[in-house]
Design a protein around this motif. Structure first.
Motif, short mmCIF file in Angstrom:
data_model
loop_
_atom_site.label_atom_id
_atom_site.label_comp_id
_atom_site.label_asym_id
_atom_site.label_seq_id
_atom_site.Cartn_x
_atom_site.Cartn_y
_atom_site.Cartn_z
N LEU A 20 36.75 30.87 36.51
CA LEU A 20 35.82 30.73 37.43
C LEU A 20 36.12 31.88 38.49
CD1 LEU A 20 35.55 26.95 37.90
CD2 LEU A 20 33.90 28.73 36.74
N SER A 21 35.25 32.09 39.45
CA SER A 21 35.44 33.20 40.56
C SER A 21 36.65 32.63 41.43
CB SER A 21 34.24 33.40 41.31
OG SER A 21 33.61 32.18 41.85
N GLU A 22 36.83 31.14 41.26
CA GLU A 22 37.97 30.78 42.08
C GLU A 22 38.54 29.56 41.51
OE1 GLU A 22 36.69 33.65 45.42
OE2 GLU A 22 35.58 32.05 44.87
N THR A 23 39.78 29.22 41.58
CA THR A 23 40.18 27.96 41.35
C THR A 23 41.53 27.67 42.42
OG1 THR A 23 40.16 28.29 38.92
CG2 THR A 23 41.79 26.81 39.58
N THR A 24 41.29 26.38 42.76
CA THR A 24 42.00 26.26 44.05
C THR A 24 43.19 24.66 43.57
OG1 THR A 24 40.58 24.36 44.98
CG2 THR A 24 40.23 26.86 45.66
N PHE A 25 44.14 24.98 44.46
CA PHE A 25 45.39 23.94 44.45
C PHE A 25 45.78 23.35 45.76
CE2 PHE A 25 45.39 27.50 41.31
CZ PHE A 25 45.45 26.71 40.14
N THR A 57 41.81 33.91 41.98
CA THR A 57 40.73 34.27 41.08
C THR A 57 41.43 34.76 39.87
OG1 THR A 57 41.13 36.62 41.49
CG2 THR A 57 39.82 35.65 43.19
N PRO A 58 40.58 34.97 38.91
CA PRO A 58 41.36 35.05 37.54
C PRO A 58 42.44 36.43 37.58
CG PRO A 58 38.87 34.82 36.97
CD PRO A 58 39.06 34.85 38.73
N GLY A 59 42.23 37.25 38.76
CA GLY A 59 42.90 38.39 38.92
C GLY A 59 44.17 38.41 39.79
N GLY A 60 44.24 37.22 40.52
CA GLY A 60 45.20 36.98 41.52
C GLY A 60 44.78 36.08 42.85
N GLU A 61 45.64 35.84 43.89
CA GLU A 61 45.64 34.79 44.80
C GLU A 61 44.74 35.66 45.85
OE1 GLU A 61 48.16 31.61 47.19
OE2 GLU A 61 49.42 33.03 46.04
N PHE A 65 29.98 42.06 45.25
CA PHE A 65 30.67 42.69 44.08
C PHE A 65 31.98 42.74 44.43
CE2 PHE A 65 26.07 44.30 44.61
CZ PHE A 65 25.49 43.66 43.65
N VAL A 66 32.66 41.93 43.29
CA VAL A 66 34.26 42.46 43.42
C VAL A 66 34.88 42.49 42.04
CG1 VAL A 66 34.66 41.07 45.59
CG2 VAL A 66 34.06 39.72 43.50
N PRO A 67 34.81 43.60 41.55
CA PRO A 67 35.05 43.76 39.89
C PRO A 67 36.59 43.93 39.79
CG PRO A 67 34.07 45.67 40.85
CD PRO A 67 33.66 44.67 41.65
N SER A 68 37.22 44.23 40.98
CA SER A 68 38.72 44.34 40.80
C SER A 68 39.48 42.98 40.77
CB SER A 68 39.25 45.06 42.08
OG SER A 68 38.95 44.32 43.18
N LEU A 69 38.66 41.73 41.04
CA LEU A 69 39.22 40.54 41.12
C LEU A 69 38.86 40.00 39.69
CD1 LEU A 69 39.22 39.24 44.79
CD2 LEU A 69 41.00 40.15 43.61
N GLY A 70 38.21 40.54 39.00
CA GLY A 70 37.75 39.92 37.65
C GLY A 70 36.37 39.28 37.85
N ILE A 71 35.66 39.60 38.85
CA ILE A 71 34.31 38.86 39.20
C ILE A 71 33.41 40.14 39.63
CG2 ILE A 71 33.13 37.23 40.43
CD1 ILE A 71 36.10 36.55 41.54
N PRO A 72 32.64 40.72 38.76
CA PRO A 72 31.76 41.54 38.76
C PRO A 72 30.71 41.33 39.86
CG PRO A 72 32.29 41.56 36.37
CD PRO A 72 32.75 40.35 37.11
N GLU A 73 30.19 40.30 39.69
CA GLU A 73 29.24 39.63 40.81
C GLU A 73 29.42 38.20 41.11
OE1 GLU A 73 24.64 39.28 42.58
OE2 GLU A 73 25.06 40.42 40.41
N ASP A 74 29.89 37.75 42.40
CA ASP A 74 30.15 36.42 42.59
C ASP A 74 28.79 35.60 42.82
OD1 ASP A 74 31.83 34.31 43.16
OD2 ASP A 74 31.79 34.41 45.24
N PRO A 75 28.51 34.51 42.52
CA PRO A 75 27.07 33.94 42.83
C PRO A 75 26.97 33.50 44.07
CG PRO A 75 28.32 32.94 40.88
CD PRO A 75 29.36 33.78 41.57
#
Length: 279
Positions: free
Chosen positions: A46-51, A68-72, A207-217
């Motif tokens: 997902l675009s984000e997962t939280t803890f 994100t899939p690419g980092g915190e 648009f945030v492709p560097s975080l593994g999210i080409p377009e965030d909903p």
């Protein structure tokens, strides 16, 4: 055997169920290491997962880490709303009635109930103001538009690194077909006013492709940064609703209101998955 931990997947900012942006929330993440958090975020995709964790700051109700899939990330908006929703549903009781205080990478973020919606206070901008010419050229190239089609552009970074781009009208925003290779590590939020007879006031894309999210909903942190910029520059009223996710088949609605100098960013929150995850 892995520990079973309470888990929720919350739809945030949707005008109706399944039309917002989902966030995965591990309600009790105490004892998990950084590698565990990052691996689970990659797995959910997902675009984000939280803890959710016990707070360090005594003024906070809980501490939140956002991946994100690419980092915190130090802060993100729809995960803030969705995580507060999950914390309250799990029996969380705020220290101060009427508000929830989240501790995260940018510090303390206050939330309150806005009717049936949760809303968070926009954190201060870490970077604002003018954008250099080379970056503007990169943005225009990445969006595949001419430089003179950009009405205004400013940094609106409250943690993730957002750059705000204002276009002439909503149809211009929806027509974009970005070149993500040219965009590289930029996080670009594009906004334009809707027609006067539209249901909402602005159309937004992120648009945030560097975080593994080409377009965030639907993007609360961007909505917060844009609110500070647009209201502060007189381009938006002190209360408005932005649509986001239209190009992705979503119907995100970000409710913005400035009250006594504070910008509040609100939206609907609905738990769609509630159970246990083994981590």
């Amino acid at each position: 055997m892995s520990d079973a931990r309470r888990f929720a997947q919350v739809d945030v900012f949707g005008a109706e169920s399944l039309k917002g942006n989902p966030v995965a929330v591990v309600v009790d993440a105490d004892g998990l290491g950084d590698d565990d958090l990052a691996a689970f975020a990659r797995w959910t995709n997902l675009s984000e997962t939280t803890f959710l964790l016990p707070p360090v700051d005594t003024a906070a109700d809980y501490r939140l880490r956002i991946f994100t899939p690419g980092g915190e990330l130090p802060f993100a908006g729809h995960p803030t709303l969705g995580s507060a929703h999950a914390w309250l549903e799990a029996g969380g009781v705020p220290k101060n009635a009427g508000s929830v205080v989240q501790e995260c990478g940018v510090g303390l973020v206050e939330l309150h109930r806005d009717g049936e919606r949760l809303a968070f206070e926009a954190p201060p901008l870490l970077r604002s103001g003018a954008v250099d010419d080379d970056t503007i050229a990169q943005v225009a190239g990445a969006l595949r538009i001419r430089r003179d089609e950009i009405v205004a552009i400013e940094w609106v970074d409250n943690g993730p690194g957002w750059l705000g781009v204002l276009l002439t009208d909503a149809e211009d925003v929806l027509a974009l077909t970005p070149d993500f290779a040219v965009m590289d590590d930029l996080k670009v939020g594009v906004v334009a006013p809707q027609p006067e007879d539209a249901e909402t006031d602005f159309e937004v894309r992120a648009f945030v492709p560097s975080l593994g999210i080409p377009e965030d909903p639907v993007t609360g942190s961007l909505g917060a940064g844009l609110a500070v910029w647009l209201i502060g520059s007189g381009r938006a009223p002190e209360r408005y609703v932005a649509a986001q996710g239209t190009a992705l088949g979503r119907a995100g609605r970000v409710h913005v209101e400035k009250v006594a100098g504070r910008h509040w960013i609100g939206g609907a929150t609905r738990t769609l998955i509630d159970g246990l995850v083994r981590l």
